[in-house]
Design an enzyme around this catalytic site. Structure first.
Site, short mmCIF file in Angstrom:
data_model
loop_
_atom_site.label_atom_id
_atom_site.label_comp_id
_atom_site.label_asym_id
_atom_site.label_seq_id
_atom_site.Cartn_x
_atom_site.Cartn_y
_atom_site.Cartn_z
N HIS A 108 34.79 -45.59 -2.38
CA HIS A 108 35.35 -46.95 -2.27
C HIS A 108 35.51 -47.41 -0.83
O HIS A 108 35.67 -48.59 -0.57
CB HIS A 108 36.68 -47.05 -3.02
CG HIS A 108 37.83 -46.40 -2.32
ND1 HIS A 108 38.25 -45.11 -2.61
CD2 HIS A 108 38.67 -46.83 -1.35
CE1 HIS A 108 39.30 -44.81 -1.86
NE2 HIS A 108 39.56 -45.84 -1.08
N ASP A 138 34.23 -40.82 -6.80
CA ASP A 138 34.74 -41.49 -5.60
C ASP A 138 34.41 -40.68 -4.34
O ASP A 138 35.21 -40.59 -3.42
CB ASP A 138 36.25 -41.73 -5.69
CG ASP A 138 36.71 -42.78 -4.67
OD1 ASP A 138 35.87 -43.57 -4.21
OD2 ASP A 138 37.91 -42.78 -4.32
N GLY A 207 43.89 -46.75 4.39
CA GLY A 207 43.24 -46.26 5.61
C GLY A 207 43.15 -44.74 5.63
O GLY A 207 42.31 -44.17 6.32
N ASN A 208 44.05 -44.07 4.89
CA ASN A 208 43.97 -42.61 4.74
C ASN A 208 42.82 -42.20 3.82
O ASN A 208 42.39 -41.04 3.83
CB ASN A 208 45.26 -42.05 4.15
CG ASN A 208 46.31 -41.73 5.20
OD1 ASN A 208 47.35 -42.37 5.24
ND2 ASN A 208 46.05 -40.76 6.06
N SER A 209 42.37 -43.14 2.99
CA SER A 209 41.35 -42.82 2.00
C SER A 209 40.14 -42.16 2.66
O SER A 209 39.59 -42.67 3.63
CB SER A 209 40.90 -44.09 1.28
OG SER A 209 41.94 -44.62 0.52
N LEU A 264 26.95 -35.43 -23.74
CA LEU A 264 26.72 -35.06 -25.13
C LEU A 264 26.54 -36.28 -26.02
O LEU A 264 25.86 -36.22 -27.03
CB LEU A 264 27.88 -34.21 -25.66
CG LEU A 264 28.17 -32.89 -24.93
CD1 LEU A 264 29.31 -32.16 -25.64
CD2 LEU A 264 26.93 -32.02 -24.85
N GLY A 265 27.19 -37.39 -25.65
CA GLY A 265 27.15 -38.58 -26.49
C GLY A 265 28.21 -38.57 -27.56
O GLY A 265 27.94 -38.88 -28.73
N VAL A 266 29.44 -38.21 -27.18
CA VAL A 266 30.55 -38.17 -28.14
C VAL A 266 31.76 -38.92 -27.56
O VAL A 266 31.92 -39.02 -26.35
CB VAL A 266 30.98 -36.73 -28.48
CG1 VAL A 266 29.90 -36.02 -29.26
CG2 VAL A 266 31.35 -35.95 -27.22
N ILE A 268 35.74 -38.47 -27.54
CA ILE A 268 36.66 -37.36 -27.82
C ILE A 268 38.10 -37.79 -27.60
O ILE A 268 38.39 -38.80 -26.96
CB ILE A 268 36.35 -36.13 -26.94
CG1 ILE A 268 36.46 -36.50 -25.45
CG2 ILE A 268 34.99 -35.55 -27.27
CD1 ILE A 268 36.37 -35.29 -24.52
#
Length: 469
Positions: A108, A138, A207-209, A264-266, A268
């Site tokens: 970001h 991120d 700014g710490n990001s 997997l296409g689930v 959950i």
């Protein structure tokens, strides 16, 4: 009785706060300031430039652009901005991964920037090349041209303990090389699909990001990424991306510029005590399959809504969030084994892991005629009125049978059932017609929750409903 010499030394060391000065000297030269620029659109001359650190503040911690102020914080000459003029966009932190100039930061911080500027602690400034960005984790990697740069040491996150002292270096509000310290508050904190965050009480601000989280051995154990706040400012809870997860991502970014993740296409959900009891599972563990995507690796492997995935490639799944991390870290195309719980017993399924792709738009279930009689017992016990599917509806939905929900109230609504859903099974028994559904309802033990499998759009989903007595 007085303390002996070893005991006295131990007691004194416990009362002494750690000294971070050596760590700052050791790691400080590896932490960089990152500024981003973007080409400005033509704006009204009355709207002054917005402070870059405040832009980053609102963008990261509120998820919206900063509101235009009535007057700029610092008065500047009013002049129209040219369309191609580069304006400050944001400010963040990063750290040097390798001596040849690879730098890690948050996605970001650099996402959408037209230009990335990196400033070293010795005030040298470089234009950086964006190597790759991964929004899901991120994590981002940029590259500057240089040799012999001071790279950080990477730590072992598995050795990190709750209560251990840690330190952060970054550029909060644009103030470069600011040091803050605190302790690890928790590990494996679930705030994302793919990352078990490290929670600390280290002061982290805009700014710490992208800056490093450092242990007392001078090793980087995380990337400072998020805070929890009701005000937008630091309130004692911050989150860091574990460095082992970030390194895995960075290696793929450096190799191909993108990250491949298994899928997997689930759909959950967590296995609650109620769900475990209703399905005969000894304890609440694993990942409950609420839906299976048509044509997905899960459907091809025979996975069904209502299954509970207990293990993935031999690794135990204690909570549902373990599964997407395990699968996400698996290379697409890999043959894996799922251990599942179905209808009172466990079994193994072989599955070929797919690759994460964009979500598909589900189709709305077709409307059914409204002149079907209501199932009065189902309405009384489950809060449902249902009707049979027509042959045309079965053909369109590619179903052999099922009953359509005409109305859902009370306990059914609380269980997530909606009008238009198609109920496929009740208490692990198929419901091909209203008459069968009615007979199953009559046999229910109303003192216990019951499992219900239903179809919504293209997805088959699973829920637990508690009958009314």
């Amino acid at each position: 009785m007085g303390l002996g010499a070893p005991q006295l030394a131990t007691a004194q060391s416990l009362r002494t706060l750690p000294d971070f000065t050596d760590l700052v000297e050791q790691v400080g030269p590896s932490v960089v300031n990152i500024r981003t620029l973007e080409k400005a659109a033509v704006r009204d001359a009355q709207n002054g430039p917005q402070d870059e650190e405040m832009q980053e503040f609102f963008r990261r911690f509120f998820g919206v652009p900063m509101p235009s102020p009535n007057a700029p914080r610092q008065q500047r000459p009013n002049k129209p901005q040219q369309p191609d003029e580069e304006q400050p966009r944001g400010v963040g932190s990063g750290f040097i991964l390798s001596s040849d100039g690879f730098i890690m930061t948050n996605a970001h911080v650099v996402e959408g920037a037209d230009q990335v500027l990196v400033t070293l602690p010795d005030k040298r400034e470089f234009k950086a090349r964006l190597v790759g960005v991964d929004k899901r984790s991120d994590v981002a990697v940029v590259k500057i041209e240089g040799n012999g740069l001071p790279a950080v040491k990477i730590g072992d996150v598995s050795r990190l303990k709750v209560g251990e002292w840690v330190m952060a270096i970054g550029s909060p509000f644009g103030l470069e090389n600011t040091v803050t310290a605190g302790i690890v508050s928790a590990k494996q904190r679930d705030t994302g699909d793919y990352l078990p965050f490290i929670q600390t009480d280290v002061a982290i601000n805009p700014g710490n990001s992208g800056g490093p989280l450092i242990n007392m051995r001078g090793e980087v154990v995380g990337i400072n990424s998020q805070i929890y706040s009701r005000s937008g400012g630091f309130m004692g809870i911050s989150f860091a991306i574990p460095i082992d997860e970030a390194i895995r991502v960075s290696e793929q970014l450096r190799a191909t510029g993108r990250v491949q993740r298994g899928r997997l296409g689930v759909q959950i959900d967590q296995v609650s005590k109620e769900v475990a009891e209703s399905l005969g599972l000894a304890k609440a563990q694993g990942a409950l399959v609420r839906g299976v995507e048509p044509g997905s690796p899960a459907e091809k492997a025979g996975l069904e809504a209502g299954d509970i995935i207990l293990r993935f490639d031999g690794k135990s799944i204690e909570k549902s969030t373990d599964l997407p991390r395990m699968v996400g870290n698996t290379k697409p195309g890999t043959s894996s084994v799922l251990q599942i719980w179905r209808r009172g017993s466990s079994r193994d399924l072989s599955i070929t892991v797919g690759e994460v792709e964009a979500e598909k738009v589900t189709k709305k279930a077709p409307a059914a005629p409204a002149d079907k009689p209501a199932a009065s017992l189902a309405a009384k016990v489950l809060g449902l009125t249902v009707s049979d599917l027509s042959d045309a509806q079965k053909k369109e939905l590619k179903l052999r049978g099922g009953v359509r929900v005409d109305t859902a109230t009370e306990v059914a609504t609380r269980a997530g059932i909606q009008e238009g859903d198609v109920i496929l099974a009740l208490s692990n028994s198929e419901t091909p017609s209203v008459s069968v559904f009615e007979s199953l309802v009559a046999k229910l033990d109303r003192s216990k929750p019951v499992s219900l499998l239903f179809r919504r759009g293209e997805w088959a989903q699973y829920t637990v409903i508690r009958p009314q007595r």
